[in-house]
Design an enzyme around this catalytic site. Structure first.
Site, PDB file in Angstrom:
ATOM      1  N   GLU A  74     -10.178  12.563   7.535  1.00 41.81           N
ATOM      2  CA  GLU A  74     -10.044  13.856   6.873  1.00 41.81           C
ATOM      3  C   GLU A  74     -11.385  14.576   6.801  1.00 41.81           C
ATOM      4  OE1 GLU A  74      -7.225  13.725   3.262  1.00 41.81           O
ATOM      5  OE2 GLU A  74      -7.926  11.654   3.529  1.00 41.81           O
TER       6      GLU A  74
ATOM      7  N   TYR B  38       2.270   3.006  15.033  1.00 45.74           N
ATOM      8  CA  TYR B  38       2.960   3.201  13.757  1.00 45.74           C
ATOM      9  C   TYR B  38       4.383   3.746  13.885  1.00 45.74           C
ATOM     10  CZ  TYR B  38       2.557   8.327  13.241  1.00 45.74           C
ATOM     11  OH  TYR B  38       2.688   9.683  13.368  1.00 45.74           O
TER      12      TYR B  38
ATOM     13  N   THR C 266      -8.870  -5.598   3.981  1.00 43.71           N
ATOM     14  CA  THR C 266      -8.821  -4.689   2.837  1.00 43.71           C
ATOM     15  C   THR C 266      -9.790  -5.235   1.799  1.00 43.71           C
ATOM     16  OG1 THR C 266      -6.489  -4.136   3.218  1.00 43.71           O
ATOM     17  CG2 THR C 266      -7.385  -3.690   1.024  1.00 43.71           C
TER      18      THR C 266
ATOM     19  N   GLU D 132      -9.087   3.923  -2.434  1.00 42.68           N
ATOM     20  CA  GLU D 132      -7.836   3.704  -3.151  1.00 42.68           C
ATOM     21  C   GLU D 132      -8.104   3.027  -4.495  1.00 42.68           C
ATOM     22  OE1 GLU D 132      -4.635   2.111  -0.892  1.00 42.68           O
ATOM     23  OE2 GLU D 132      -5.430   2.803   1.029  1.00 42.68           O
TER      24      GLU D 132
ATOM     25  N   GLN E 257      -3.689   2.490  14.944  1.00 40.67           N
ATOM     26  CA  GLN E 257      -2.609   2.954  14.065  1.00 40.67           C
ATOM     27  C   GLN E 257      -1.777   4.045  14.738  1.00 40.67           C
ATOM     28  OE1 GLN E 257      -4.088   4.592  10.402  1.00 40.67           O
ATOM     29  NE2 GLN E 257      -2.071   5.163   9.635  1.00 40.67           N
TER      30      GLN E 257
ATOM     31  N   HIS F  34      -3.803  14.047   0.647  1.00 40.45           N
ATOM     32  CA  HIS F  34      -4.039  13.181   1.803  1.00 40.45           C
ATOM     33  C   HIS F  34      -2.863  13.240   2.775  1.00 40.45           C
ATOM     34  CE1 HIS F  34      -5.272   9.734   4.196  1.00 40.45           C
ATOM     35  NE2 HIS F  34      -4.122   9.143   3.927  1.00 40.45           N
TER      36      HIS F  34
ATOM     37  N   LYS G  64      -4.175  -1.743  10.165  1.00 41.78           N
ATOM     38  CA  LYS G  64      -4.477  -1.900   8.747  1.00 41.78           C
ATOM     39  C   LYS G  64      -4.713  -3.350   8.334  1.00 41.78           C
ATOM     40  CE  LYS G  64      -3.541   2.369   7.175  1.00 41.78           C
ATOM     41  NZ  LYS G  64      -4.374   3.173   6.273  1.00 41.78           N
TER      42      LYS G  64
ATOM     43  N   ARG H 295      -7.874   3.879  13.252  1.00 37.57           N
ATOM     44  CA  ARG H 295      -6.993   5.011  13.470  1.00 37.57           C
ATOM     45  C   ARG H 295      -6.404   5.062  14.880  1.00 37.57           C
ATOM     46  NH1 ARG H 295      -5.645   6.205   8.379  1.00 37.57           N
ATOM     47  NH2 ARG H 295      -7.451   6.777   7.104  1.00 37.57           N
TER      48      ARG H 295
ATOM     49  N   ARG I 158       0.879  16.102  13.057  1.00 38.39           N
ATOM     50  CA  ARG I 158       2.072  16.876  13.418  1.00 38.39           C
ATOM     51  C   ARG I 158       1.775  18.359  13.212  1.00 38.39           C
ATOM     52  NH1 ARG I 158       3.537  12.864  10.075  1.00 38.39           N
ATOM     53  NH2 ARG I 158       3.770  14.307   8.318  1.00 38.39           N
TER      54      ARG I 158
ATOM     55  N   GLU J  22     -10.451   4.017   3.586  1.00 39.98           N
ATOM     56  CA  GLU J  22      -9.546   4.715   2.685  1.00 39.98           C
ATOM     57  C   GLU J  22      -9.916   4.346   1.258  1.00 39.98           C
ATOM     58  OE1 GLU J  22      -5.556   5.530   5.349  1.00 39.98           O
ATOM     59  OE2 GLU J  22      -5.462   4.021   3.762  1.00 39.98           O
TER      60      GLU J  22
ATOM     61  N   ASP K 182      -9.261   0.343   1.966  1.00 40.12           N
ATOM     62  CA  ASP K 182      -8.284  -0.112   2.959  1.00 40.12           C
ATOM     63  C   ASP K 182      -8.775   0.323   4.334  1.00 40.12           C
ATOM     64  OD1 ASP K 182      -5.929  -1.355   3.821  1.00 40.12           O
ATOM     65  OD2 ASP K 182      -4.842   0.542   3.822  1.00 40.12           O
TER      66      ASP K 182
ATOM     67  N   ASP L   3       0.848  -1.187   0.000  1.00 39.22           N
ATOM     68  CA  ASP L   3       0.000   0.000   0.000  1.00 39.22           C
ATOM     69  C   ASP L   3       0.885   1.239   0.000  1.00 39.22           C
ATOM     70  OD1 ASP L   3      -2.405   1.316  -0.073  1.00 39.22           O
ATOM     71  OD2 ASP L   3      -2.674   1.339   2.094  1.00 39.22           O
TER      72      ASP L   3
END
Length: 400
Positions: free
Chosen positions: A348, A234, A247, A191, A230, A123, A243, A227, A132, A189, A223, A116
């Site tokens: 998002e 991560y 999928t 994709e 994750q 994004h 994840k 969150r 961040r 997600e 996907d 992936d």
């Protein structure tokens, strides 16, 4: 033009003819091509016409066909186009047209490996701002290489498969220690997935201009992403349990040949990429997705906005000498555009839960049990033809 009745607005017109694996009743699974709202059963047609290699159409996956390579893919597409365009083929084909409503669609190919990527600048920028807020949203490497991670091939499932809410460790910033439990921030997600047919040899990178020699076609991908799991796991090695639980992919594989008319030039990349990622032939596809949350349209992400092309993803995936295999799947990462209603994930769209959406009269941020998400997509060609990718659907079940 076709002698087959294709309803107006169908995603599967005579220029498309995607391939998939279906089961009719208790019969063995085999290959079919979508035309309008019907499936063309290819095995008996190929056998009756004594087509060379006709046995691949009776296989329960597309893998044997995918392994034949680009010349065979092209010859098969030319055969399919003739079947649906030439009135002389009616008697041979018409008895083997089956309503799609009468068949069960299965996973179209056995997935060998799954990678992936993270190819949307919009994004990556959105998530950088969320995760961040006091730093630059894009990390220093992002515009130099297609960032990606290896996923779990064994949990790639076909559209319609229910998704069980996953569990794992979670730790909110205000918590003193992690806890174990069900994910409370379950997400999607949007994709585009690329299906590898022709393999490569270990130790031999795939050149960026050899993309179409190795990749047969595309599928829609959802996907699913936990969150909260994750966010805790991560760093430093990237996505894992957040994840790997599921999928989903669409059941129809649309060939790159069918999509050629929908190619658009890749936007200029700055800074200039390294030579192994550079080519004068880099392109994206003019594909628009639709995201339906419990039946309500909430987003329409555009694929043409992607920063990294599918050919660059394949070249980077293999540049260290990693081989690709028949049945490999690699996905684009979340597709998001510059507008709010073009964002391809709920983190998002809801801005990490701080800006809820109204879905069927209710304020929503992340998925709750019983929610159903459907993603559709189609490409538009300059002459006005619509090349549909079908749909991928999943419903959330309670976790244990």
């Amino acid at each position: 033009m076709t002698w087959i009745n294709v309803p107006d607005g169908s995603p599967f017109g005579p220029e498309n003819l995607p391939l998939g694996i279906f089961r009719a009743g208790d019969e063995e699974p085999r290959m079919g091509a979508a035309i309008g709202d019907q499936v063309m059963d290819l095995a008996p047609v190929a056998s009756a016409q004594m087509l060379d290699g006709s046995q691949v159409f009776a296989e329960p996956t597309l893998n044997s066909f995918l392994a034949l390579g680009r010349p065979a893919w092209h010859a098969t597409r030319e055969w399919l186009l003739d079947l649906v365009r030439n009135e002389n083929n009616r008697d041979a084909v018409e008895p083997h047209l089956i309503p799609q409503s009468a068949v069960t669609m299965l996973l179209p190919f056995e997935v060998a490996d799954y990678v992936d990527f993270y190819a949307s600048e919009q994004h990556a920028t959105n998530l950088g701002r969320l995760f961040r807020p006091d730093s630059e949203p894009l990390l220093p490497n992002w515009k130099h290489l297609p960032v990606g991670y290896h996923g779990r091939a064994g949990t790639v499932v076909t559209s319609g498969t229910d998704i069980v809410r996953p569990s794992g460790q979670r730790k909110a910033p205000a918590d003193d220690a992690p806890t174990y439990g069900l994910s409370q921030r379950l997400d999607i997600e949007v994709e585009l997935g690329f299906v590898v047919g022709s393999p490569s040899k270990l130790g031999e990178p795939v050149p960026v201009d050899d993309f179409m020699d190795h990749v047969y076609g595309v599928v829609l991908v959802n996907d699913w992403s936990a969150r909260d799991l994750q966010a805790w796991e991560y760093v430093p090695l990237g996505p894992f349990l957040g994840k790997s639980f599921a999928t989903s992919i669409s059941p129809w594989v649309v060939s790159l040949e069918a999509l050629e008319a929908a190619e658009v030039p890749l936007a200029e990349q700055e800074p200039a990429v390294l030579p192994y990622l550079a080519s004068e032939n880099l392109a994206n596809y003019d594909i628009t997705f639709q995201v339906y949350w419990n039946g309500q349209l909430v987003s329409s992400p555009p694929y043409r906005e992607m920063y990294w092309s599918p050919a660059q993803m394949l070249a980077h995936l293999s540049v260290n000498g990693a081989s690709v295999r028949t049945g490999d799947l690699y996905a684009s990462g979340t597709v998001s555009g510059p507008e709010k209603d073009q964002r391809g994930s709920f983190i998002e769209l809801s801005w990490a839960g701080r800006e809820p959406l109204t879905v069927n009269g209710e304020e929503r941020t992340f998925l709750v049990d019983g929610d159903e998400v459907t993603i559709t997509g189609s490409a538009t060609t300059p002459d006005g033809h619509r090349i549909g990718l079908g749909s991928v659907t999943g419903r959330i079940l309670p976790g244990a």
